[in-house]
Design an enzyme around this catalytic site. Structure first.
Site, PDB file in Angstrom:
ATOM      1  N   GLU A 175      53.252  53.360  46.979  1.00  0.00           N
ATOM      2  CA  GLU A 175      53.669  52.515  48.094  1.00  0.00           C
ATOM      3  C   GLU A 175      52.571  51.478  48.241  1.00  0.00           C
ATOM      4  OE1 GLU A 175      56.316  54.401  51.260  1.00  0.00           O
ATOM      5  OE2 GLU A 175      54.640  55.807  51.053  1.00  0.00           O
ATOM      6  N   ASP A 182      55.950  60.198  46.783  1.00  0.00           N
ATOM      7  CA  ASP A 182      55.658  58.767  46.710  1.00  0.00           C
ATOM      8  C   ASP A 182      54.567  58.530  45.676  1.00  0.00           C
ATOM      9  OD1 ASP A 182      57.461  58.073  48.743  1.00  0.00           O
ATOM     10  OD2 ASP A 182      56.001  58.572  50.293  1.00  0.00           O
ATOM     11  N   HIS A 189      55.552  64.702  50.031  1.00  0.00           N
ATOM     12  CA  HIS A 189      56.235  65.087  51.273  1.00  0.00           C
ATOM     13  C   HIS A 189      57.144  66.278  50.991  1.00  0.00           C
ATOM     14  CE1 HIS A 189      55.580  61.135  53.479  1.00  0.00           C
ATOM     15  NE2 HIS A 189      55.555  60.672  52.239  1.00  0.00           N
ATOM     16  N   GLU A 229      60.186  64.499  48.768  1.00  0.00           N
ATOM     17  CA  GLU A 229      59.896  63.138  48.288  1.00  0.00           C
ATOM     18  C   GLU A 229      58.461  63.074  47.781  1.00  0.00           C
ATOM     19  OE1 GLU A 229      59.320  58.722  50.389  1.00  0.00           O
ATOM     20  OE2 GLU A 229      60.434  60.312  51.410  1.00  0.00           O
TER      21      GLU A 229
END
Length: 461
Positions: free
Chosen positions: A236, A233, A247, A231
């Site tokens: 956020e 991001d 991640h 993942e």
């Protein structure tokens, strides 16, 4: 990312669930969302782009009628005697995007409303960018940049407007899992680095075995299985704080979607699974620069902003090794370079995510080193090279009240200790019950999505 999005129905004839067959009561029509691909020669509009709602928000009922397969936070065990039977017996319906879910598009802009009330009440949403009616748009971010405009002015403490990439299957898992007849068209196949166990259907089977209703969420629970993948991001954020975070995962298919169980999912030991749940985050406030992002600050969250994320490789090619992830902003026509870490006695002044930045911040903050354990930027880049799906969402947090993003976390930590303070929200904020009652009109607007060669997706003056 931490995920606790869910759908609350007031009428018992409807409920949220993942189904793998396709119902016929509501036609599925994907809202159009234009975006652009950019090169040195300019940008080209992808005017046929669209979005699909994640299957976890959709009504699922028996194929032979209207009886729910899942109600509240429990399975209908008369229908779902096991995972295979449930996927065979249940059908997922199309979505009324605006009326039921508060999702609207206009040209290149997507608006996601937090609370939407019609015949039922919907909380939050998660959608995917589509390449066609039945396949997700895939992105290889290596040696590229991804840019979009964001308006978070109506996102208070406790909410998260999230834009991220996950290594899902382009078809939503249909080709790998024959029990899945719905596919990407109906938003199936979700996974992320938290290896979420609240996903109701994984690999074409219902997550019935071991299902336990959530003690603080009347519409969610956890089963024996989770669904893992790498993942990235991109964004956020709310109006108080923002972070961008890679991640990596070591799943059996180079970071791609894999069903997990037990310790593979990070249960009971959070950092001993096959994915990195924490990531290596760059949150300007957490990095010691407290006047950079927020209302009236250098990046002013009272106004729309352009967010640019660049993925640099060792040989400046799409087949190279990921070495750095850079961030910059454009607001009021002015390019704003990312803030720098402000801990002169602990580390150099970093302004991007590199291997050295991750090593130094993990050490300075006393954080677990699961990012490094799972292969760091090199493994993240290997996953990105396989192609990722773009996710856009709005959600509140039943696990940690979003304090990891916008407050002091852990809450009993000394806010003067580097890494504890992540934003100005009080530690008493973010309870979903309070956020839903006090901020039902919250929303996020994503627009002007661009993807392309580094330096081509934004204009400076």
């Amino acid at each position: 990312m931490l995920s606790a999005a869910y759908l609350t129905f007031l009428l018992t004839s409807l409920s949220v669930a993942r189904g793998q067959q396709v119902g016929t009561n509501q036609a599925e029509t994907h809202p159009r969302l234009s975006w652009q691909t950019c090169t040195r020669s300019g940008c080209t509009a992808n005017s046929n782009g669209s979005i699909a709602l994640d299957a976890n928000w959709r009504w699922t009922h028996v194929t032979s009628g209207y009886t729910n397969c899942y109600t509240g936070n429990t399975w209908n065990t008369s229908v779902c005697t096991d995972g295979a039977a449930c996927s065979k017996n249940c059908a997922v319906e199309g979505a009324n995007y605006q009326q039921t879910y508060g999702i609207t598009t206009s040209g290149n802009a997507l608006t996601l409303k937090f609370v939407t009330k019609s015949e039922q009440t919907n909380i939050g949403s998660r959608v995917y960018l589509m390449a066609s009616d039945s396949r997700y748009q895939m992105f290889n971010l290596l040696n590229k940049e991804f840019t979009l405009d964001v308006d978070v002015s109506k996102l208070p403490c406790g909410l998260n407007g999230a834009v991220y990439f996950v290594q899902m299957d382009a078809d939503g898992g249909m080709s790998r899992f024959p029990n899945n007849k719905a596919g990407a068209k109906y938003g199936t196949g979700y996974c992320d680095s938290q290896c979420p166990r609240d996903i109701k259907y994984i690999d074409g089977e219902a997550n019935v075995a071991g299902w336990q209703p959530s003690p603080n969420d009347t519409n969610a629970g956890t089963g024996n299985y989770g669904t893992c993948c790498s993942e990235m991001d991109i964004w956020e954020a709310n109006s108080i704080s923002t972070a961008y975070t890679p991640h990596p995962c070591r799943t059996s298919n180079s970071g791609g979607q894999q069903r997990c169980t037990g310790q593979q999912c990070g249960t009971p030991i959070r950092h001993d699974g096959i994915c990195d749940p924490d990531g290596c985050d760059f949150n300007s406030f957490r990095m010691g620069e407290k006047e950079f992002y927020g209302p009236g600050k250098t990046v002013d969250t009272n106004k729309k902003m352009t967010v640019v994320t660049q993925f640099l490789t060792n040989n400046n090619s799409t087949t190279g090794t990921l070495t750095e992830i850079r961030r910059l902003y454009v607001q009021d026509g002015r390019v704003i370079q990312n803030s720098k870490t402000n801990f002169p006695n602990l580390m150099p002044a970093y302004d991007s995510i590199t291997g050295k930045f991750c090593d130094d911040t993990k050490k300075a903050f006393g954080d677990a080193t699961s990012f490094q354990k799972q292969g760091g930027l090199q493994q993240m880049g290997a996953g990105l090279a396989k192609g990722h799906v773009l996710v856009l969402s709005i959600w509140d947090d039943h696990t940690a009240n979003m304090l990891w993003l916008d407050s002091n976390y852990p809450t009993d930590g000394d806010p003067n200790k580097p890494g504890i303070a992540r934003g100005t929200c009080p530690t008493s904020s973010g309870n979903p019950k309070d956020v839903e009652a006090q901020s039902p009109n919250a929303q996020v607007i994503y627009s002007n999505i661009k993807f392309g060669d580094i330096g081509t997706t934004y204009t400076a003056r």
